[in-house]
Design a protein around this motif. Structure first.
Motif, PDB file in Angstrom:
ATOM      1  N   LYS A  57      36.597  45.513  36.514  1.00 40.99           N
ATOM      2  CA  LYS A  57      37.610  46.187  37.330  1.00 40.99           C
ATOM      3  C   LYS A  57      37.490  47.705  37.211  1.00 40.99           C
ATOM      4  O   LYS A  57      37.641  48.422  38.214  1.00 40.99           O
ATOM      5  CB  LYS A  57      39.009  45.722  36.916  1.00 40.99           C
ATOM      6  CG  LYS A  57      39.292  44.274  37.303  1.00 40.99           C
ATOM      7  CD  LYS A  57      40.756  43.895  37.150  1.00 40.99           C
ATOM      8  CE  LYS A  57      41.160  43.755  35.717  1.00 40.99           C
ATOM      9  NZ  LYS A  57      42.538  43.182  35.577  1.00 40.99           N
ATOM     10  N   THR A  65      41.145  40.545  40.234  1.00 44.84           N
ATOM     11  CA  THR A  65      40.032  39.662  40.587  1.00 44.84           C
ATOM     12  C   THR A  65      40.640  38.409  41.200  1.00 44.84           C
ATOM     13  O   THR A  65      41.822  38.118  40.952  1.00 44.84           O
ATOM     14  CB  THR A  65      39.181  39.287  39.351  1.00 44.84           C
ATOM     15  OG1 THR A  65      40.012  38.615  38.401  1.00 44.84           O
ATOM     16  CG2 THR A  65      38.538  40.517  38.737  1.00 44.84           C
ATOM     17  N   GLN A  67      36.914  39.311  43.337  1.00 40.90           N
ATOM     18  CA  GLN A  67      36.421  40.305  44.280  1.00 40.90           C
ATOM     19  C   GLN A  67      35.137  39.772  44.908  1.00 40.90           C
ATOM     20  O   GLN A  67      34.293  39.192  44.223  1.00 40.90           O
ATOM     21  CB  GLN A  67      36.145  41.637  43.592  1.00 40.90           C
ATOM     22  CG  GLN A  67      37.379  42.331  43.033  1.00 40.90           C
ATOM     23  CD  GLN A  67      38.303  42.845  44.123  1.00 40.90           C
ATOM     24  OE1 GLN A  67      37.852  43.266  45.189  1.00 40.90           O
ATOM     25  NE2 GLN A  67      39.616  42.791  43.862  1.00 40.90           N
TER      26      GLN A  67
END
Length: 256
Positions: A57, A65, A67
């Motif tokens: 991240k 998440t 992603q």
């Protein structure tokens, strides 16, 4: 051939999602399923520790998440992925009739089932009664999930609850009880006036709020977290209760 190869490469995606011993991200599974259903070859990357997740991240400047990357471009989380693929984004605040439609369809099917069990035929004379009674019980249960939140939303438009706040707390129990008694065909002397009373107050309240005051409100009919708009459906629900409150004693009188 080169066009086929280009089309094939355009169908590749990278997905980063949390897959840990103590936590399997459900939204990550939904993202993977959506990509595969849309024909993508998914390069599925598992983030197996909190440290690995936090590092991912920080590296990509994202807060959550999963992603998804397509063609090296960061698409985002599940909602952004749906939008990218031309689908609607789920929105908890979006006005929708879906919950009440599902409830009434379920009540109708249960009405048919009860009619079949009780009389051996789907479309018996009492099937509409079963349908309405079951719908009342299901609606009551939705309100009973969180009576506090229901009563707060109910106060936005119900005229009696605005004068006597406790009515908003009693309403879910009254609606559920009336539905159960009507389904059983028992204590009609109690069930019918109860349905008639709450239906009449509800119909007048909804009509005033929507058609006279022109207010845009959410209906508390399916609970305090409802996104169903207050309007025709709510008014119809109350009118049906009024009809049942009149019909049931009348039917008993005609049969006596």
């Amino acid at each position: 051939m080169s066009q086929e190869a280009g089309a094939e490469s355009a169908k590749k995606a990278q997905l980063y999602r949390m897959v840990m011993k103590e936590h399997l991200c459900p939204v990550g599974l939904k993202s993977k399923d959506l990509l595969e259903r849309k024909g993508f070859d998914v390069d599925d990357h598992h983030l197996t520790t909190r440290e690995e997740t936090d590092a991912f991240k920080a590296k990509h400047g994202v807060d959550t998440t999963p992603q998804t990357f397509i063609d090296g471009q960061l698409i985002g989380g599940y909602d952004e992925l749906r939008v990218h693929l031309g689908l609607d984004s789920p929105n908890d605040d979006e006005t929708t009739y879906q919950p009440v439609i599902a409830l009434f369809i379920t009540a109708f099917l249960l009405g048919l089932a009860v009619s079949w069990t009780a009389t051996g035929t789907l479309l018996s004379a009492r099937m509409p009664e079963y349908f309405v009674a079951i719908a009342m019980v299901l609606l009551g249960l939705q309100k009973l999930k969180d009576v506090e939140r229901f009563s707060t939303m109910f106060l936005n438009y119900d005229l009696l609850a605005q004068r006597h706040v406790r009515y908003g707390y009693l309403y879910p129990y009254a609606e559920t009880l009336a539905g159960i008694l009507m389904l059983a065909g028992a204590l009609v002397w109690l069930a019918a006036p109860l349905a008639l009373f709450i239906g009449t107050v509800g119909a007048v309240s909804v009509f005033k709020a929507v058609y006279i005051d022109k207010r845009e409100l959410k209906c508390a009919c399916v609970g305090g977290d409802s996104q169903v708009p207050l309007g025709f459906v709510s008014l119809t629900e109350n009118l049906i209760m009024i009809g049942m409150g009149i019909w049931m004693p009348l039917r008993l009188y005609l049969l006596s």
